[in-house]
Motif scaffolding. Structure first.
Motif, PDB file in Angstrom:
ATOM      1  N   ILE A 238      50.848  35.687  43.608  1.00 17.22           N
ATOM      2  CA  ILE A 238      50.346  36.837  42.856  1.00 17.22           C
ATOM      3  C   ILE A 238      49.128  36.392  42.051  1.00 17.22           C
ATOM      4  O   ILE A 238      49.213  35.465  41.240  1.00 17.22           O
ATOM      5  CB  ILE A 238      51.410  37.392  41.894  1.00 17.22           C
ATOM      6  N   ILE A 239      47.989  37.027  42.301  1.00 23.69           N
ATOM      7  CA  ILE A 239      46.777  36.760  41.531  1.00 23.69           C
ATOM      8  C   ILE A 239      46.511  37.987  40.661  1.00 23.69           C
ATOM      9  O   ILE A 239      46.424  39.105  41.165  1.00 23.69           O
ATOM     10  CB  ILE A 239      45.567  36.510  42.457  1.00 23.69           C
ATOM     11  N   SER A 240      46.398  37.766  39.357  1.00 26.27           N
ATOM     12  CA  SER A 240      46.261  38.907  38.461  1.00 26.27           C
ATOM     13  C   SER A 240      45.487  38.505  37.209  1.00 26.27           C
ATOM     14  O   SER A 240      45.517  37.348  36.785  1.00 26.27           O
ATOM     15  CB  SER A 240      47.652  39.439  38.081  1.00 26.27           C
ATOM     16  N   ALA A 241      44.789  39.474  36.631  1.00 26.83           N
ATOM     17  CA  ALA A 241      44.017  39.215  35.394  1.00 26.83           C
ATOM     18  C   ALA A 241      44.914  39.487  34.178  1.00 26.83           C
ATOM     19  O   ALA A 241      45.874  40.260  34.264  1.00 26.83           O
ATOM     20  CB  ALA A 241      42.779  40.098  35.365  1.00 26.83           C
ATOM     21  N   SER A 242      44.675  38.799  33.048  1.00 26.94           N
ATOM     22  CA  SER A 242      43.443  38.074  32.767  1.00 26.94           C
ATOM     23  C   SER A 242      43.625  36.566  32.953  1.00 26.94           C
ATOM     24  O   SER A 242      44.738  36.067  33.003  1.00 26.94           O
ATOM     25  CB  SER A 242      43.003  38.332  31.331  1.00 26.94           C
ATOM     26  N   GLY A 243      42.465  35.858  33.000  1.00 27.10           N
ATOM     27  CA  GLY A 243      42.481  34.444  33.325  1.00 27.10           C
ATOM     28  C   GLY A 243      43.142  33.552  32.291  1.00 27.10           C
ATOM     29  O   GLY A 243      43.608  32.464  32.607  1.00 27.10           O
ATOM     30  N   MET A 244      43.180  34.017  31.017  1.00 28.00           N
ATOM     31  CA  MET A 244      43.833  33.239  29.955  1.00 28.00           C
ATOM     32  C   MET A 244      45.141  33.898  29.513  1.00 28.00           C
ATOM     33  O   MET A 244      45.691  33.552  28.472  1.00 28.00           O
ATOM     34  CB  MET A 244      42.895  33.074  28.756  1.00 28.00           C
TER      35      MET A 244
ATOM     36  N   LYS B 228      47.714  24.134  55.747  1.00 24.94           N
ATOM     37  CA  LYS B 228      48.065  23.269  54.620  1.00 24.94           C
ATOM     38  C   LYS B 228      49.100  23.941  53.712  1.00 24.94           C
ATOM     39  O   LYS B 228      49.801  23.270  52.954  1.00 24.94           O
ATOM     40  CB  LYS B 228      46.803  22.940  53.799  1.00 24.94           C
ATOM     41  N   ILE B 229      49.161  25.276  53.757  1.00 23.44           N
ATOM     42  CA  ILE B 229      50.214  26.039  53.074  1.00 23.44           C
ATOM     43  C   ILE B 229      50.708  27.095  54.054  1.00 23.44           C
ATOM     44  O   ILE B 229      49.970  27.499  54.961  1.00 23.44           O
ATOM     45  CB  ILE B 229      49.734  26.710  51.762  1.00 23.44           C
ATOM     46  N   PRO B 230      51.959  27.558  53.903  1.00 26.24           N
ATOM     47  CA  PRO B 230      52.459  28.592  54.822  1.00 26.24           C
ATOM     48  C   PRO B 230      51.758  29.926  54.609  1.00 26.24           C
ATOM     49  O   PRO B 230      51.219  30.196  53.532  1.00 26.24           O
ATOM     50  CB  PRO B 230      53.948  28.692  54.462  1.00 26.24           C
ATOM     51  N   LYS B 231      51.730  30.731  55.649  1.00 23.51           N
ATOM     52  CA  LYS B 231      51.144  32.067  55.537  1.00 23.51           C
ATOM     53  C   LYS B 231      52.165  32.990  54.883  1.00 23.51           C
ATOM     54  O   LYS B 231      53.118  33.435  55.519  1.00 23.51           O
ATOM     55  CB  LYS B 231      50.721  32.583  56.910  1.00 23.51           C
ATOM     56  N   VAL B 232      51.939  33.244  53.603  1.00 27.09           N
ATOM     57  CA  VAL B 232      52.844  34.090  52.812  1.00 27.09           C
ATOM     58  C   VAL B 232      52.037  35.241  52.230  1.00 27.09           C
ATOM     59  O   VAL B 232      50.799  35.206  52.223  1.00 27.09           O
ATOM     60  CB  VAL B 232      53.507  33.277  51.675  1.00 27.09           C
ATOM     61  N   PRO B 233      52.714  36.286  51.725  1.00 26.92           N
ATOM     62  CA  PRO B 233      51.966  37.388  51.114  1.00 26.92           C
ATOM     63  C   PRO B 233      51.169  36.928  49.888  1.00 26.92           C
ATOM     64  O   PRO B 233      51.659  36.164  49.060  1.00 26.92           O
ATOM     65  CB  PRO B 233      53.070  38.364  50.702  1.00 26.92           C
ATOM     66  N   ILE B 234      49.918  37.382  49.819  1.00 28.92           N
ATOM     67  CA  ILE B 234      49.073  37.197  48.631  1.00 28.92           C
ATOM     68  C   ILE B 234      48.836  38.589  48.050  1.00 28.92           C
ATOM     69  O   ILE B 234      48.282  39.458  48.727  1.00 28.92           O
ATOM     70  CB  ILE B 234      47.720  36.546  48.982  1.00 28.92           C
ATOM     71  N   PHE B 235      49.256  38.788  46.820  1.00 34.48           N
ATOM     72  CA  PHE B 235      49.079  40.083  46.166  1.00 34.48           C
ATOM     73  C   PHE B 235      47.958  39.965  45.129  1.00 34.48           C
ATOM     74  O   PHE B 235      48.096  39.244  44.140  1.00 34.48           O
ATOM     75  CB  PHE B 235      50.373  40.528  45.484  1.00 34.48           C
ATOM     76  N   LEU B 236      46.848  40.659  45.389  1.00 36.16           N
ATOM     77  CA  LEU B 236      45.777  40.719  44.392  1.00 36.16           C
ATOM     78  C   LEU B 236      46.041  41.940  43.522  1.00 36.16           C
ATOM     79  O   LEU B 236      45.868  43.078  43.956  1.00 36.16           O
ATOM     80  CB  LEU B 236      44.413  40.801  45.062  1.00 36.16           C
ATOM     81  N   ASP B 237      46.466  41.675  42.295  1.00 37.70           N
ATOM     82  CA  ASP B 237      46.956  42.745  41.422  1.00 37.70           C
ATOM     83  C   ASP B 237      46.054  42.878  40.190  1.00 37.70           C
ATOM     84  O   ASP B 237      46.427  42.516  39.084  1.00 37.70           O
ATOM     85  CB  ASP B 237      48.403  42.441  41.005  1.00 37.70           C
TER      86      ASP B 237
ATOM     87  N   VAL C  67      54.404  31.988  43.224  1.00 38.98           N
ATOM     88  CA  VAL C  67      53.289  31.470  42.438  1.00 38.98           C
ATOM     89  C   VAL C  67      52.566  32.611  41.737  1.00 38.98           C
ATOM     90  O   VAL C  67      52.278  33.641  42.357  1.00 38.98           O
ATOM     91  CB  VAL C  67      52.298  30.708  43.348  1.00 38.98           C
ATOM     92  N   ILE C  68      52.290  32.435  40.465  1.00 36.95           N
ATOM     93  CA  ILE C  68      51.468  33.392  39.708  1.00 36.95           C
ATOM     94  C   ILE C  68      50.185  32.673  39.312  1.00 36.95           C
ATOM     95  O   ILE C  68      50.222  31.571  38.756  1.00 36.95           O
ATOM     96  CB  ILE C  68      52.191  33.899  38.443  1.00 36.95           C
ATOM     97  N   ILE C  69      49.053  33.290  39.612  1.00 33.45           N
ATOM     98  CA  ILE C  69      47.753  32.722  39.254  1.00 33.45           C
ATOM     99  C   ILE C  69      47.020  33.699  38.333  1.00 33.45           C
ATOM    100  O   ILE C  69      46.463  34.695  38.804  1.00 33.45           O
ATOM    101  CB  ILE C  69      46.891  32.430  40.503  1.00 33.45           C
ATOM    102  N   PRO C  70      47.039  33.458  37.011  1.00 39.26           N
ATOM    103  CA  PRO C  70      46.182  34.263  36.129  1.00 39.26           C
ATOM    104  C   PRO C  70      44.729  33.903  36.430  1.00 39.26           C
ATOM    105  O   PRO C  70      44.373  32.719  36.420  1.00 39.26           O
ATOM    106  CB  PRO C  70      46.587  33.813  34.716  1.00 39.26           C
ATOM    107  N   SER C  71      43.900  34.898  36.709  1.00 39.41           N
ATOM    108  CA  SER C  71      42.543  34.567  37.147  1.00 39.41           C
ATOM    109  C   SER C  71      41.530  35.571  36.627  1.00 39.41           C
ATOM    110  O   SER C  71      41.811  36.770  36.547  1.00 39.41           O
ATOM    111  CB  SER C  71      42.484  34.529  38.680  1.00 39.41           C
ATOM    112  N   PHE C  72      40.350  35.081  36.291  1.00 39.52           N
ATOM    113  CA  PHE C  72      39.259  35.958  35.882  1.00 39.52           C
ATOM    114  C   PHE C  72      38.846  36.806  37.075  1.00 39.52           C
ATOM    115  O   PHE C  72      38.718  36.306  38.190  1.00 39.52           O
ATOM    116  CB  PHE C  72      38.087  35.137  35.361  1.00 39.52           C
TER     117      PHE C  72
END
Length: 465
Positions: A334-340, A268-277, A243-248
């Protein structure tokens, strides 16, 4: 003493907030925002400031977003040397955002020069990183709910506004020769049921009120964003994708981290790596730990594990760490900027992972016309990244209900908290339609006298107080 206000921004638009309050011998600015968005608005940033900046005595900030603080380096560059008052968290967020803004201004000027698309032979940045740093010594941090003086007859108190960390409603009390008057500036108001930030503080009285109207014409969807987020993640993981989450970086990222932690704790979801990039998002997240009394998560942060510190969460500061995710296969977030998806590290994640139908991209914020995020939302089969057309095979999801802005119902709820009708209410920080709808609603339902000011309009607030 006569009191006047001049609207230098945040009027007729949701950007460039600047309100010049003139007491005759003392003039101060409430907010000092950058104009963003359409070209005709951005060009206002280059206009000559409508008064000698040396005559400006002080600046009061409501919160750290660029449309409220982004003009500070320019005004300091022009000669402003007075104090800039803000909450403690806003001071630190402003430093992060202004440094980034200065860097972007420099890069844009250099790119325009290289590509030759500027109207100027030698395009210059609006301001530089060095100009941004010149703002920092002028910042004067203040605590919430502790009154401070900015002159012999002007006192200010900050109250929680929600919206983002450190965001404040500013109460400005002006002591005249015969009476005092109370000005209330809402800043940007947050949600009443935000799980991370406190709700906007109810203010009982105002002689003159400035109320934002960003969502004055709309109501937030009544959905459960956490459940929607979990469903999109599980759907992607069932396909064996990531999963990729573009986020502010500020506000939205921390809210997403909170929901992800809750989903994992509730199984509610499996414990998987979350990368704040995103270096900016990482720096902003650390501020939630530093200013833990400014939000609801105080008790959680006292535990060994919490939404911003647990075994699944990995902070990627260095570019090289980020690049290693290009070849990552399997379940991860993967959570990464920018949000748009207009720039930043999220682009190389999209470049490498959009072509696989296993993967998912979760959009968690508003996607403006013309942005890559909007094109993904609209279902375009290819989007251009790094000069190449990248096929969009990954599944695109949108999660609503994560906005940091009060909707129409919440703006009205905050307005109903006043025990007396303000003598005058300015509807600001909203596009034409949203301002007009909120204005009419306040007039019809609460009997308020409202005005929608225009850019550069001046209004006399009081005479001979």
């Amino acid at each position: 003493m006569d009191v006047k206000v001049k609207f230098l921004g945040g009027s007729g638009s949701v950007t460039g907030s600047k309100y010049l309050v003139d007491l005759g011998e003392f003039e101060f600015l409430v907010d000092c925002g950058l104009f963003q968005g359409p070209r005709d608005l951005r060009e206002r940033n280059w206009d000559k400031f409508p008064m000698p900046v040396e005559a400006l005595e002080a600046i009061i900030l409501t919160h750290g977003h660029l449309d409220h603080v982004g003009y500070l380096p320019k005004i300091v560059k022009q000669g402003f040397k007075g104090p800039i008052y803000c909450t403690e968290a806003t001071a630190e967020l402003a430093k992060i955002l202004l440094l980034d803004s200065g860097k972007l201004q420099e890069e844009e000027a250099e790119f325009a020069k290289k590509k030759g698309y500027s109207r100027h032979e030698d395009p210059q940045p609006l301001y530089t990183v060095e100009d941004a740093e010149a703002v920092f010594p002028l910042l004067v941090p203040q605590s919430f709910e502790k009154t401070f003086s900015i002159s012999k007859n002007v006192q200010v108190t900050y109250y929680h506004a929600g919206h983002i960390l450190g965001a404040a409603i500013a109460k400005v009390v002006i002591q005249g020769d015969s009476q005092s008057k109370k000005l209330i500036f809402s800043g940007d108001l947050g949600r009443y049921h935000d799980p991370v930030l406190y709700p906007p503080t109810s203010i009982p009285k105002a002689d003159v009120l400035w109320i934002e109207s960003t969502y004055g014409d709309r109501k937030a969807p009544q959905i459960r964003p956490e459940a929607e987020l979990g469903s999109a993640i599980n759907d992607t993981f069932d396909r064996g994708g990531l999963v990729i989450i573009p986020s502010f970086a500020i506000g939205r990222t921390q809210l997403v981290l909170y929901h992800l932690y809750q989903l994992m704790e509730k199984k509610k979801i499996p414990k998987v790596p979350i990368f704040l990039d995103s270096p900016m998002a990482i720096d902003a997240t650390k501020l939630y730990l530093d200013f833990h009394t400014d939000h609801r998560l105080t008790a959680m942060l006292e535990e060994n594990e919490h939404p911003f510190k647990h075994p699944q969460l990995h902070y990627l500061q260095k570019q090289q760490q980020s690049m290693t995710l290009n070849e990552y296969r399997g379940n991860a977030i993967i959570i990464s900027a920018s949000g748009m998806a207009t720039g930043g590290r999220v682009l190389h994640h999209l470049f490498h992972h959009l072509p696989s139908e296993k993967n998912g991209v979760i959009l968690v914020g508003y996607q403006a016309e013309g942005t890559r995020g909007r094109r993904l939302l609209d279902g375009e089969p290819e989007i251009r990244i790094y000069g190449q057309e990248v096929p969009v095979k990954a599944k695109i999801y949108q999660i609503e209900g994560l906005s940091a802005h009060a909707d129409q119902d919440e703006l009205m709820e905050w307005a109903e908290g006043f025990c007396e009708v303000p003598k005058m209410t300015f509807i600001v920080h909203g596009e034409k339609e949203s301002a007009e709808v909120l204005s009419q609603k306040l007039t019809n339902e609460l009997g308020w006298h409202t005005l929608i000011p225009q850019y550069l309009e001046s209004v006399v607030l009081f005479e001979g107080i």
